[in-house]
Motif scaffolding. Structure first.
Motif, PDB file in Angstrom:
ATOM      1  N   VAL A  93       0.865  -1.181   0.000  1.00 48.88           N
ATOM      2  CA  VAL A  93       0.000   0.000   0.000  1.00 48.88           C
ATOM      3  C   VAL A  93       0.900   1.229   0.000  1.00 48.88           C
ATOM      4  N   SER A  94       0.719   2.069  -0.995  1.00 50.04           N
ATOM      5  CA  SER A  94       1.519   3.281  -1.146  1.00 50.04           C
ATOM      6  C   SER A  94       1.018   4.368  -0.207  1.00 50.04           C
ATOM      7  N   ASP A  95       1.899   5.309   0.102  1.00 51.12           N
ATOM      8  CA  ASP A  95       1.501   6.436   0.944  1.00 51.12           C
ATOM      9  C   ASP A  95       0.663   7.448   0.168  1.00 51.12           C
ATOM     10  N   ARG A  96       0.818   7.475  -1.121  1.00 49.63           N
ATOM     11  CA  ARG A  96       0.105   8.454  -1.951  1.00 49.63           C
ATOM     12  C   ARG A  96      -0.786   7.740  -2.955  1.00 49.63           C
ATOM     13  N   LEU A  97      -1.741   8.474  -3.442  1.00 48.78           N
ATOM     14  CA  LEU A  97      -2.703   7.954  -4.405  1.00 48.78           C
ATOM     15  C   LEU A  97      -2.068   7.869  -5.794  1.00 48.78           C
ATOM     16  N   GLY A  98      -2.250   6.752  -6.488  1.00 45.43           N
ATOM     17  CA  GLY A  98      -1.834   6.614  -7.876  1.00 45.43           C
ATOM     18  C   GLY A  98      -0.395   6.234  -8.132  1.00 45.43           C
ATOM     19  N   PRO A  99       0.197   5.258  -7.423  1.00 44.20           N
ATOM     20  CA  PRO A  99       1.557   4.841  -7.750  1.00 44.20           C
ATOM     21  C   PRO A  99       1.578   4.125  -9.098  1.00 44.20           C
ATOM     22  N   PHE A 100       2.696   4.209  -9.809  1.00 41.13           N
ATOM     23  CA  PHE A 100       2.804   3.555 -11.107  1.00 41.13           C
ATOM     24  C   PHE A 100       4.224   3.044 -11.304  1.00 41.13           C
ATOM     25  N   GLU A 101       4.382   2.140 -12.283  1.00 39.45           N
ATOM     26  CA  GLU A 101       5.646   1.480 -12.594  1.00 39.45           C
ATOM     27  C   GLU A 101       6.300   0.882 -11.358  1.00 39.45           C
ATOM     28  N   ALA A 102       5.541   0.079 -10.634  1.00 42.85           N
ATOM     29  CA  ALA A 102       6.069  -0.571  -9.433  1.00 42.85           C
ATOM     30  C   ALA A 102       6.961  -1.738  -9.827  1.00 42.85           C
ATOM     31  N   LYS A 103       8.020  -1.956  -9.045  1.00 45.32           N
ATOM     32  CA  LYS A 103       8.974  -3.035  -9.314  1.00 45.32           C
ATOM     33  C   LYS A 103       9.516  -3.585  -8.008  1.00 45.32           C
ATOM     34  N   LEU A 104       9.978  -4.830  -8.071  1.00 46.62           N
ATOM     35  CA  LEU A 104      10.794  -5.399  -7.008  1.00 46.62           C
ATOM     36  C   LEU A 104      12.239  -5.250  -7.454  1.00 46.62           C
ATOM     37  N   VAL A 105      12.996  -4.431  -6.738  1.00 44.98           N
ATOM     38  CA  VAL A 105      14.385  -4.143  -7.095  1.00 44.98           C
ATOM     39  C   VAL A 105      15.285  -4.888  -6.123  1.00 44.98           C
ATOM     40  N   LYS A 106      16.206  -5.681  -6.655  1.00 49.03           N
ATOM     41  CA  LYS A 106      17.106  -6.455  -5.801  1.00 49.03           C
ATOM     42  C   LYS A 106      18.021  -5.520  -5.028  1.00 49.03           C
ATOM     43  N   ASN A 107      18.074  -5.711  -3.717  1.00 45.56           N
ATOM     44  CA  ASN A 107      18.903  -4.903  -2.831  1.00 45.56           C
ATOM     45  C   ASN A 107      20.186  -5.674  -2.566  1.00 45.56           C
ATOM     46  N   ASP A 108      21.262  -5.323  -3.269  1.00 46.79           N
ATOM     47  CA  ASP A 108      22.520  -6.053  -3.143  1.00 46.79           C
ATOM     48  C   ASP A 108      23.231  -5.776  -1.829  1.00 46.79           C
ATOM     49  N   ASP A 109      22.909  -4.665  -1.155  1.00 48.63           N
ATOM     50  CA  ASP A 109      23.557  -4.354   0.114  1.00 48.63           C
ATOM     51  C   ASP A 109      23.135  -5.313   1.217  1.00 48.63           C
TER      52      ASP A 109
END
Length: 168
Positions: A93-109
């Motif tokens: 659930v986003s904090d703002r209305l209308g999120p777009f182009e959502a992705k799961l980005v690998k966190n290498d750290d």
């Protein structure tokens, strides 16, 4: 009569043992358990909206990376087995209305030999409108092969305030 009775006894024994296989590690549906939520505690505190963030230059190599913001909260994490691998599906659930182009980005750290960590990111509009949860809900997925999952024991999906974890 003897054959029918022995077949009936053998089939009854096989069917009663199905209950123990359902909960065992041999069942492929039990490879990753249910996800667990963890609250993120960041030492930096609240972000001051009056101090602008530094923008990436087009001449630096990190400018080509995905620059979406972290989603507010990850509400669900599912690992679904598929032929040749698994699909990691996360809902947030986003904090703002209308999120777009959502992705799961690998966190290498935060990724190591037996833990795989993803950040759930999306571009979010600048206007801070919040009305209901439905238009702010985002679902994203990523496919991993069996070779990529071979040594992985834990999968984490991180958001701004929560981390969902699923373990083998």
């Amino acid at each position: 009569m003897q054959k029918a009775l022995s077949a009936l006894v053998v089939s009854a024994l096989v069917l009663t043992s199905c209950g123990t296989i359902r909960e065992s590690r041999l069942n492929p549906f039990n490879w990753f358990g249910r996800s667990q939520a963890t609250v993120v505690t960041d030492g930096t505190g609240a972000v001051n909206p009056l101090i602008p963030r530094r923008r990436a230059s087009i001449f630096r190599p990190e400018a080509a990376a995905y620059s979406g913001q972290l989603i507010g909260e990850v509400s669900e994490l599912l690992i679904e087995r598929r032929p040749g691998g698994a699909v990691i599906r996360a809902t947030g659930v986003s904090d703002r209305l209308g999120p777009f182009e959502a992705k799961l980005v690998k966190n290498d750290d935060e990724t190591d030999a037996d833990t795989l960590t993803y950040d759930m990111r999306a571009y979010q509009p600048a206007n801070p409108t919040t009305q209901s949860d439905w238009p702010r809900t985002v679902t994203v997925a990523v496919y991993l092969t069996d070779q990529e999952l071979r040594d992985i024991r834990e999968i984490r999906v991180k958001s701004a305030r929560k981390i969902q974890t699923s373990r083998r």
